[in-house]
Design an enzyme around this catalytic site. Structure first.
Site, PDB file in Angstrom:
ATOM      1  N   CYS A 169       0.074  15.816  48.580  1.00  0.00           N
ATOM      2  CA  CYS A 169       1.389  16.002  48.254  1.00  0.00           C
ATOM      3  C   CYS A 169       1.157  17.218  47.618  1.00  0.00           C
ATOM      4  O   CYS A 169       1.434  17.869  48.039  1.00  0.00           O
ATOM      5  CB  CYS A 169       1.820  15.342  47.318  1.00  0.00           C
ATOM      6  SG  CYS A 169       2.143  13.993  48.055  1.00  0.00           S
TER       7      CYS A 169
ATOM      8  N   GLN B  56       3.448   2.787  46.780  1.00  0.00           N
ATOM      9  CA  GLN B  56       2.661   2.138  47.125  1.00  0.00           C
ATOM     10  C   GLN B  56       2.299   1.190  46.698  1.00  0.00           C
ATOM     11  O   GLN B  56       1.141   0.558  47.032  1.00  0.00           O
ATOM     12  CB  GLN B  56       1.385   3.422  45.963  1.00  0.00           C
ATOM     13  CG  GLN B  56       1.284   4.957  46.195  1.00  0.00           C
ATOM     14  CD  GLN B  56       0.124   5.398  47.446  1.00  0.00           C
ATOM     15  OE1 GLN B  56      -0.468   4.758  47.826  1.00  0.00           O
ATOM     16  NE2 GLN B  56       0.416   5.978  47.967  1.00  0.00           N
TER      17      GLN B  56
ATOM     18  N   ALA C 208      10.291   7.800  51.350  1.00  0.00           N
ATOM     19  CA  ALA C 208      10.475   7.868  50.171  1.00  0.00           C
ATOM     20  C   ALA C 208      10.320   9.106  49.657  1.00  0.00           C
ATOM     21  O   ALA C 208      11.153   9.058  47.966  1.00  0.00           O
ATOM     22  CB  ALA C 208       8.711   7.469  49.573  1.00  0.00           C
ATOM     23  N   THR C 209      10.272  10.176  49.917  1.00  0.00           N
ATOM     24  CA  THR C 209      10.790  11.629  48.541  1.00  0.00           C
ATOM     25  C   THR C 209      12.260  11.512  49.177  1.00  0.00           C
ATOM     26  O   THR C 209      12.195  11.993  48.219  1.00  0.00           O
ATOM     27  CB  THR C 209       9.830  12.494  49.503  1.00  0.00           C
ATOM     28  OG1 THR C 209       8.471  12.460  49.856  1.00  0.00           O
ATOM     29  CG2 THR C 209      10.284  14.236  49.214  1.00  0.00           C
TER      30      THR C 209
ATOM     31  N   THR D  60      21.867   9.148  62.475  1.00  0.00           N
ATOM     32  CA  THR D  60      22.873   7.586  63.391  1.00  0.00           C
ATOM     33  C   THR D  60      20.708   7.774  63.357  1.00  0.00           C
ATOM     34  O   THR D  60      19.744   8.491  62.738  1.00  0.00           O
ATOM     35  CB  THR D  60      22.124   8.313  65.317  1.00  0.00           C
ATOM     36  OG1 THR D  60      23.659   8.997  65.033  1.00  0.00           O
ATOM     37  CG2 THR D  60      21.428   7.212  65.832  1.00  0.00           C
TER      38      THR D  60
ATOM     39  N   ASN E  55       0.289   7.516  42.680  1.00  0.00           N
ATOM     40  CA  ASN E  55      -1.132   7.255  44.196  1.00  0.00           C
ATOM     41  C   ASN E  55      -2.319   7.502  43.896  1.00  0.00           C
ATOM     42  O   ASN E  55      -3.519   7.911  45.066  1.00  0.00           O
ATOM     43  CB  ASN E  55      -0.222   8.287  45.144  1.00  0.00           C
ATOM     44  CG  ASN E  55       0.498   9.357  43.905  1.00  0.00           C
ATOM     45  OD1 ASN E  55       1.223   9.469  43.320  1.00  0.00           O
ATOM     46  ND2 ASN E  55       0.357  10.343  44.051  1.00  0.00           N
TER      47      ASN E  55
ATOM     48  N   HIS F  44       4.687   4.415  56.127  1.00  0.00           N
ATOM     49  CA  HIS F  44       3.892   4.942  56.598  1.00  0.00           C
ATOM     50  C   HIS F  44       2.617   4.350  55.440  1.00  0.00           C
ATOM     51  O   HIS F  44       1.297   4.445  55.913  1.00  0.00           O
ATOM     52  CB  HIS F  44       3.631   6.243  56.928  1.00  0.00           C
ATOM     53  CG  HIS F  44       3.911   7.251  55.899  1.00  0.00           C
ATOM     54  ND1 HIS F  44       2.919   8.079  55.554  1.00  0.00           N
ATOM     55  CD2 HIS F  44       5.264   8.033  55.065  1.00  0.00           C
ATOM     56  CE1 HIS F  44       3.661   8.381  54.418  1.00  0.00           C
ATOM     57  NE2 HIS F  44       3.981   8.881  54.244  1.00  0.00           N
TER      58      HIS F  44
ATOM     59  N   SER G 162       8.425   3.141  51.386  1.00  0.00           N
ATOM     60  CA  SER G 162       8.026   3.832  52.694  1.00  0.00           C
ATOM     61  C   SER G 162       6.973   2.890  53.540  1.00  0.00           C
ATOM     62  O   SER G 162       6.427   2.534  53.250  1.00  0.00           O
ATOM     63  CB  SER G 162       6.824   5.569  51.732  1.00  0.00           C
ATOM     64  OG  SER G 162       6.587   6.426  53.270  1.00  0.00           O
TER      65      SER G 162
HETATM   66  N1  PMP Z   1       6.310   8.551  45.998  1.00  0.00           N
HETATM   67  C1  PMP Z   1       4.796   8.220  46.205  1.00  0.00           C
HETATM   68  C2  PMP Z   1       4.445   7.143  45.301  1.00  0.00           C
HETATM   69  C3  PMP Z   1       3.961   8.637  47.111  1.00  0.00           C
HETATM   70  O1  PMP Z   1       2.294   8.448  47.223  1.00  0.00           O
HETATM   71  C4  PMP Z   1       4.143   9.129  48.114  1.00  0.00           C
HETATM   72  C5  PMP Z   1       3.357   9.837  49.016  1.00  0.00           C
HETATM   73  N2  PMP Z   1       2.234  10.323  49.397  1.00  0.00           N
HETATM   74  C6  PMP Z   1       5.493   9.627  48.467  1.00  0.00           C
HETATM   75  C7  PMP Z   1       6.600   9.163  46.881  1.00  0.00           C
HETATM   76  C8  PMP Z   1       6.562  10.489  49.318  1.00  0.00           C
HETATM   77  O2  PMP Z   1       6.486   9.755  50.698  1.00  0.00           O
HETATM   78  P1  PMP Z   1       7.149   9.999  52.152  1.00  0.00           P
HETATM   79  O3  PMP Z   1       6.057  10.504  52.523  1.00  0.00           O
HETATM   80  O4  PMP Z   1       7.472   8.302  52.614  1.00  0.00           O
HETATM   81  O5  PMP Z   1       8.018  10.479  52.039  1.00  0.00           O
END
Ligand code: PMP
Length: 385
Positions: A329, A183, A75-76, A243, A155, A205, A203
């Site tokens: 984070c 989320q 997601a980042t 890739t 989150n 995970h 995302s």
């Molecule tokens: N956006 C939100 C709302 C999240 O909760 C997170 C993970 N803390 C992220 C972005 C970043 O996700 P990723 O670990 O997949 O980079």
């Protein structure tokens, strides 16, 4: 989870990989290592087909067509691609980019960084409910607005924003709308058509899939102008070179298939368990307060303010639970949660808050044990609420 094992209550930080996802990935691993972008022999074509099947599953989970899904590392990266990609494709004209103070850092930082590229970054405060203030947002969106980014499920607090209403406001002013839905995938219903979103971040995970993969949905019609950040071999229709990791794509696809199939059952069960847990916390600490709106919330995710001790003290007193004081984070820093501060909590209130997340593999027995641990921990801390 067996008795004696630590109880995991941090589903916002990451989710366990579903056994069905693990199986799909290891089945693939045993079958092939081929590069999915090679069309010259069968193994490569086979790998490419596996990626496309996964892409279809991701797309279906959000009501999109598969050509609108670009795989990223998570997601980042998807958030960075949305913000910088849209800004760099807007060669002239609109210069304003708007977001909320309660967003994830992977939106706030890129939006702020755009100032160096001549954009105007507008960060709108939120109140105690954590919900967007529609009047403030609407006043901020003007004819110069290029992009608005508002997350779906927060989150830290689990607060759910009214995305369709925001999308409407944006489109009336000719602005694009992006939402970080990291989320919400697998947690609450998610449909790009119902929301009317132009770009959406996902995302794996956070949705019982493997770490290291995510996606950006980009509306195909009318096409959203967007520039790639990673240049190279032109994979992902030129939007994200490199890739693709086939086992991760396969796992993410399977996680999305399961998310669709299990969502109603998961939401109901997780909602009931969260209700039990909140009730148990309130019995031990009658002044316990949920941070943000109590009604507009994803079922398994909440943040609770327990005045009388610091979050770290609770973590120590709740031996046997795995939970956190705030977002993973920012947990390396000792600063009060920026999300809770953006809701108007004092430093002391933010420092006395805990983030709790339960999910698909949380059992009723674990919740009962967690309540016992929390109640005896609060007694030990001698908090007189
Ligand atoms: N956006 C939100 C709302 C999240 O909760 C997170 C993970 N803390 C992220 C972005 C970043 O996700 P990723 O670990 O997949 O980079």
């Amino acid at each position: 989870m067996a008795a004696g094992k630590k109880i995991y209550l941090d589903y916002q930080a990451t989710t366990p990989v579903d056994a069905r996802v693990g199986k799909a990935m290891s089945d693939w691993d045993e079958r092939s290592f081929a590069n999915p972008h090679v069309n010259d022999y069968m193994a490569g074509i086979d790998a490419g087909n596996a990626v496309n099947k996964a892409r279809r599953e991701v797309a279906k989970a959000v009501g999109a067509v598969s050509g609108s899904i670009t795989f990223t590392s998570g997601a980042t990266e998807a958030n960075n691609l949305a913000v910088f990609g849209v800004a760099r494709a807007a060669s002239k004209g609109r210069k304003r980019v708007i977001t909320l103070a309660s967003e994830h850092k992977s939106i706030l930082e890129p939006v702020r960084a755009l100032k160096k590229e001549g954009f105007e970054a507008v960060v709108i405060p939120v109140g105690r409910s954590g919900l967007v203030n529609i009047d403030k947002l609407s006043a901020a969106i003007d004819r110069n607005t290029l992009l608005v980014s508002v997350m779906h499920v927060n989150n830290e607090t689990g607060v759910v924003q009214p995305l369709a209403e925001i999308a409407d406001l944006c489109h009336k002013a000719g602005a694009l709308f992006h939402s970080d839905c990291a989320q919400s995938l697998g947690k609450i219903p998610l449909d790009v058509r119902k929301i009317g979103v132009d770009l959406m971040t996902l995302s794996s995970h956070k949705a019982y899939g493997p770490k290291g993969i995510g996606a950006l949905y980009v509306r195909p019609r009318p096409k959203v102008p967007i520039q790639p950040l990673v240049l190279g071999g032109g994979q992902e229709r030129g939007l994200r070179s490199g890739t693709l990791p086939v086992p991760l794509c396969v796992g993410f696809g399977e996680a999305c298939r399961i998310a669709r199939a299990d969502l109603p059952k998961d939401m109901k069960r997780i909602g009931q368990l969260a209700g039990m847990l909140i009730e148990g916390i309130r019995q031990a600490h009658p002044k316990a307060r949920l941070n943000g709106s109590e009604e507009q919330r994803a079922p398994g995710s909440f943040s609770v303010c327990l005045e009388g001790a610091l979050g770290e003290q609770y973590l120590q007193a709740f031996e046997g639970l795995q939970l956190s004081t705030g977002s993973a984070c920012t947990s390396a820093s000792t600063k009060a949660s920026s999300v809770l501060k953006s809701y108007g909590l004092s430093n002391a209130q933010a420092d006395s808050s805990l983030r709790i997340g339960i999910g698909r593999f949380t059992t009723e027995e674990e919740i009962r044990r967690a309540i016992t641990i929390i109640q005896s921990g609060i007694r030990k801390l001698r908090i007189r609420a």
